[in-house]
Design a protein around this motif. Structure first.
Motif, PDB file in Angstrom:
ATOM      1  N   ARG A   2       0.829  -1.208   0.000  1.00 20.48           N
ATOM      2  CA  ARG A   2       0.000   0.000   0.000  1.00 20.48           C
ATOM      3  C   ARG A   2       0.860   1.253   0.000  1.00 20.48           C
ATOM      4  N   TRP A   3       2.042   1.150   0.618  1.00 22.34           N
ATOM      5  CA  TRP A   3       2.974   2.264   0.669  1.00 22.34           C
ATOM      6  C   TRP A   3       4.277   1.887  -0.015  1.00 22.34           C
ATOM      7  N   LEU A   4       4.987   2.908  -0.519  1.00 22.25           N
ATOM      8  CA  LEU A   4       6.284   2.710  -1.160  1.00 22.25           C
ATOM      9  C   LEU A   4       7.362   3.401  -0.333  1.00 22.25           C
ATOM     10  N   LEU A   5       8.394   2.661   0.021  1.00 22.16           N
ATOM     11  CA  LEU A   5       9.543   3.224   0.716  1.00 22.16           C
ATOM     12  C   LEU A   5      10.727   3.218  -0.233  1.00 22.16           C
ATOM     13  N   PHE A   6      11.114   4.411  -0.711  1.00 23.70           N
ATOM     14  CA  PHE A   6      12.269   4.516  -1.589  1.00 23.70           C
ATOM     15  C   PHE A   6      13.514   4.683  -0.725  1.00 23.70           C
ATOM     16  N   LEU A   7      14.505   3.846  -0.994  1.00 21.47           N
ATOM     17  CA  LEU A   7      15.692   3.804  -0.156  1.00 21.47           C
ATOM     18  C   LEU A   7      16.923   3.705  -1.039  1.00 21.47           C
ATOM     19  N   ASP A   8      17.872   4.629  -0.851  1.00 18.10           N
ATOM     20  CA  ASP A   8      19.126   4.536  -1.586  1.00 18.10           C
ATOM     21  C   ASP A   8      19.871   3.273  -1.179  1.00 18.10           C
ATOM     22  N   ALA A   9      20.659   2.755  -2.095  1.00 21.42           N
ATOM     23  CA  ALA A   9      21.371   1.501  -1.852  1.00 21.42           C
ATOM     24  C   ALA A   9      22.482   1.630  -0.821  1.00 21.42           C
TER      25      ALA A   9
ATOM     26  N   VAL B 218      18.172  12.773 -14.830  1.00 24.44           N
ATOM     27  CA  VAL B 218      19.175  11.717 -14.977  1.00 24.44           C
ATOM     28  C   VAL B 218      19.534  11.109 -13.636  1.00 24.44           C
ATOM     29  N   SER B 219      19.858  11.956 -12.648  1.00 21.90           N
ATOM     30  CA  SER B 219      20.248  11.409 -11.337  1.00 21.90           C
ATOM     31  C   SER B 219      19.660  12.201 -10.176  1.00 21.90           C
ATOM     32  N   ASP B 220      19.750  13.533 -10.192  1.00 20.15           N
ATOM     33  CA  ASP B 220      19.341  14.343  -9.054  1.00 20.15           C
ATOM     34  C   ASP B 220      18.111  15.196  -9.363  1.00 20.15           C
ATOM     35  N   ALA B 221      17.464  15.643  -8.283  1.00 23.71           N
ATOM     36  CA  ALA B 221      16.366  16.619  -8.293  1.00 23.71           C
ATOM     37  C   ALA B 221      15.006  16.033  -8.642  1.00 23.71           C
ATOM     38  N   ALA B 222      14.920  14.756  -8.977  1.00 25.91           N
ATOM     39  CA  ALA B 222      13.604  14.155  -9.200  1.00 25.91           C
ATOM     40  C   ALA B 222      12.795  14.154  -7.915  1.00 25.91           C
ATOM     41  N   ASP B 223      13.486  14.067  -6.760  1.00 27.48           N
ATOM     42  CA  ASP B 223      12.773  14.111  -5.479  1.00 27.48           C
ATOM     43  C   ASP B 223      12.223  15.507  -5.208  1.00 27.48           C
ATOM     44  N   LEU B 224      13.000  16.550  -5.526  1.00 30.72           N
ATOM     45  CA  LEU B 224      12.500  17.924  -5.382  1.00 30.72           C
ATOM     46  C   LEU B 224      11.241  18.116  -6.227  1.00 30.72           C
ATOM     47  N   ASP B 225      11.297  17.618  -7.453  1.00 25.70           N
ATOM     48  CA  ASP B 225      10.185  17.773  -8.385  1.00 25.70           C
ATOM     49  C   ASP B 225       8.938  17.046  -7.881  1.00 25.70           C
ATOM     50  N   LEU B 226       9.092  15.827  -7.384  1.00 25.78           N
ATOM     51  CA  LEU B 226       7.946  15.076  -6.883  1.00 25.78           C
ATOM     52  C   LEU B 226       7.328  15.764  -5.674  1.00 25.78           C
ATOM     53  N   CYS B 227       8.173  16.261  -4.764  1.00 25.76           N
ATOM     54  CA  CYS B 227       7.656  16.955  -3.578  1.00 25.76           C
ATOM     55  C   CYS B 227       6.918  18.225  -3.968  1.00 25.76           C
TER      56      CYS B 227
ATOM     57  N   TRP C  76       0.580  12.698   0.101  1.00 31.51           N
ATOM     58  CA  TRP C  76       1.567  13.024   1.125  1.00 31.51           C
ATOM     59  C   TRP C  76       2.865  12.250   0.927  1.00 31.51           C
ATOM     60  N   ILE C  77       3.938  12.859   1.416  1.00 34.22           N
ATOM     61  CA  ILE C  77       5.275  12.275   1.358  1.00 34.22           C
ATOM     62  C   ILE C  77       5.929  12.510   2.712  1.00 34.22           C
ATOM     63  N   VAL C  78       6.561  11.485   3.265  1.00 31.20           N
ATOM     64  CA  VAL C  78       7.287  11.617   4.522  1.00 31.20           C
ATOM     65  C   VAL C  78       8.726  11.176   4.310  1.00 31.20           C
ATOM     66  N   GLY C  79       9.659  11.999   4.784  1.00 27.44           N
ATOM     67  CA  GLY C  79      11.072  11.656   4.720  1.00 27.44           C
ATOM     68  C   GLY C  79      11.630  11.446   6.109  1.00 27.44           C
ATOM     69  N   GLY C  80      12.783  10.825   6.169  1.00 25.30           N
ATOM     70  CA  GLY C  80      13.444  10.577   7.449  1.00 25.30           C
ATOM     71  C   GLY C  80      14.749  11.329   7.569  1.00 25.30           C
ATOM     72  N   ARG C  81      15.305  11.288   8.767  1.00 25.92           N
ATOM     73  CA  ARG C  81      16.579  11.949   9.081  1.00 25.92           C
ATOM     74  C   ARG C  81      17.737  11.069   8.612  1.00 25.92           C
TER      75      ARG C  81
ATOM     76  N   SER D 172      14.446  14.042   0.950  1.00 23.31           N
ATOM     77  CA  SER D 172      15.365  13.327   0.067  1.00 23.31           C
ATOM     78  C   SER D 172      14.762  12.025  -0.443  1.00 23.31           C
ATOM     79  N   GLY D 173      14.948  11.784  -1.740  1.00 25.12           N
ATOM     80  CA  GLY D 173      14.514  10.526  -2.326  1.00 25.12           C
ATOM     81  C   GLY D 173      15.347   9.352  -1.860  1.00 25.12           C
ATOM     82  N   ALA D 174      16.424   9.629  -1.111  1.00 29.72           N
ATOM     83  CA  ALA D 174      17.242   8.558  -0.552  1.00 29.72           C
ATOM     84  C   ALA D 174      16.521   7.829   0.567  1.00 29.72           C
TER      85      ALA D 174
END
Length: 287
Positions: free
Chosen positions: A86-93, A197-206, A116-121, A175-177
């Motif tokens: 039901r939820w997606l957790l995007f996590l950098d490798a 390509v690599s960065d700022a897709a998270d800024l755009d989604l937020c 809604w979007i929630v990020g962590g520390r 952060s999309g991380a």
């Protein structure tokens, strides 16, 4: 809940546990994570083989192969398309979750507006804060702030006399991380813009979530350790330049967007030079 990890260009490690190993173990140990989707993109043969072995060993793990030419955003979308939760957790490798982080992030969204979007520390290996969110409103000039490495939002100070957990704080972007979003909201927003390509897709989604009347939150009680990585230089400049163009609304912002590519590439090059990294060639923005 489905955790999605894009593993790209990971080298084989014969000396012990890699950041990817620790990342996957931490995700699978979270009680709220029901399944894990790993996107295998341009990795060393030994790494791809190990990922396939993990899939064979566990019913809650799926590995999908992404073409090496796919953008980071496209690879993340490919992983999301395989999700069942039901939820997606995007996590950098290279992010290792703190125990209980996912539950704290999920609880933070109770009663908030969708999408809604929630990020962590995020911290480094020494426990120092890494930039995991940005405060203020997102606009074209936010790309300049990111390019110059200006700090994002800081967690609220803790009260010494109180043991009450910190509440999630509204922010402009996380952060999309380390990002949690309902699968329905992710689909309604159209996922990540694959032209990044690599960065700022998270800024755009937020920004798109906020523009749709939703909420973007940072939960400081949910944390992960992010291993150090080299700067992305030209690839980061491309993403920030695209964000500057897409976010431009006022005449001043649109005027700046025309020169965003060369300006941001120069700033990123200077930042990397001052920080000890090699300057990167300029890139043009893509409209």
């Amino acid at each position: 809940m489905t955790a999605i990890v894009v593993a790209r260009s990971v080298a084989a490690n014969a000396t012990g546990q890699s950041a990817l190993d620790l990342c996957l173990r931490s995700a699978l140990s979270e009680p709220w994570v029901d399944d894990l989707v790993i996107v295998d993109q341009a990795n060393a043969p030994a790494v791809s083989s190990a990922l396939r072995a993990l899939q064979l060993d566990r019913r809650d793990v799926r590995v999908v192969v992404a073409d090496a030419r796919m953008s980071a955003a496209a690879a993340a979308n490919l992983g999301a398309a395989q999700a069942r939760g039901r939820w997606l957790l995007f996590l950098d490798a290279d992010v290792v979750l703190q125990r209980g982080a996912v539950q704290r992030m999920t609880s933070s969204a109770n009663g908030v507006a969708s999408p809604w979007i929630v990020g962590g520390r995020l911290t480094d290996l020494e426990g120092r804060e890494k930039r995991a969110a940005r405060g203020g409103a997102l606009n074209t000039f936010s790309a300049l702030a990111v390019a110059m490495g200006l700090p994002g939002v800081k967690p609220a100070p803790r009260k010494k006399a109180s043991a009450k957990p910190q509440a999630a704080a509204p922010v402009a972007a996380v952060s999309g991380a380390f990002m949690l979003i309902p699968r329905a909201d992710f689909s309604a927003l159209g996922g990540f813009d694959e032209a990044y390509v690599s960065d700022a897709a998270d800024l755009d989604l937020c920004k798109r979530a906020a523009d749709a009347g939703g909420a973007v939150l940072l939960q400081p009680q949910a944390s992960g350790v992010k291993f150090e990585r080299h700067r992305k230089g030209r690839r980061q400049a491309q993403g920030l330049a695209r964000f500057a163009v897409k976010a431009a609304k006022s005449p001043l912002e649109k005027a700046f967007a025309v020169f965003a590519g060369p300006a941001i590439a120069t700033l990123v090059g200077l930042r990397d030079l001052i920080g000890g990294g090699p300057p990167q060639p300029r890139t043009r923005s893509r409209r």
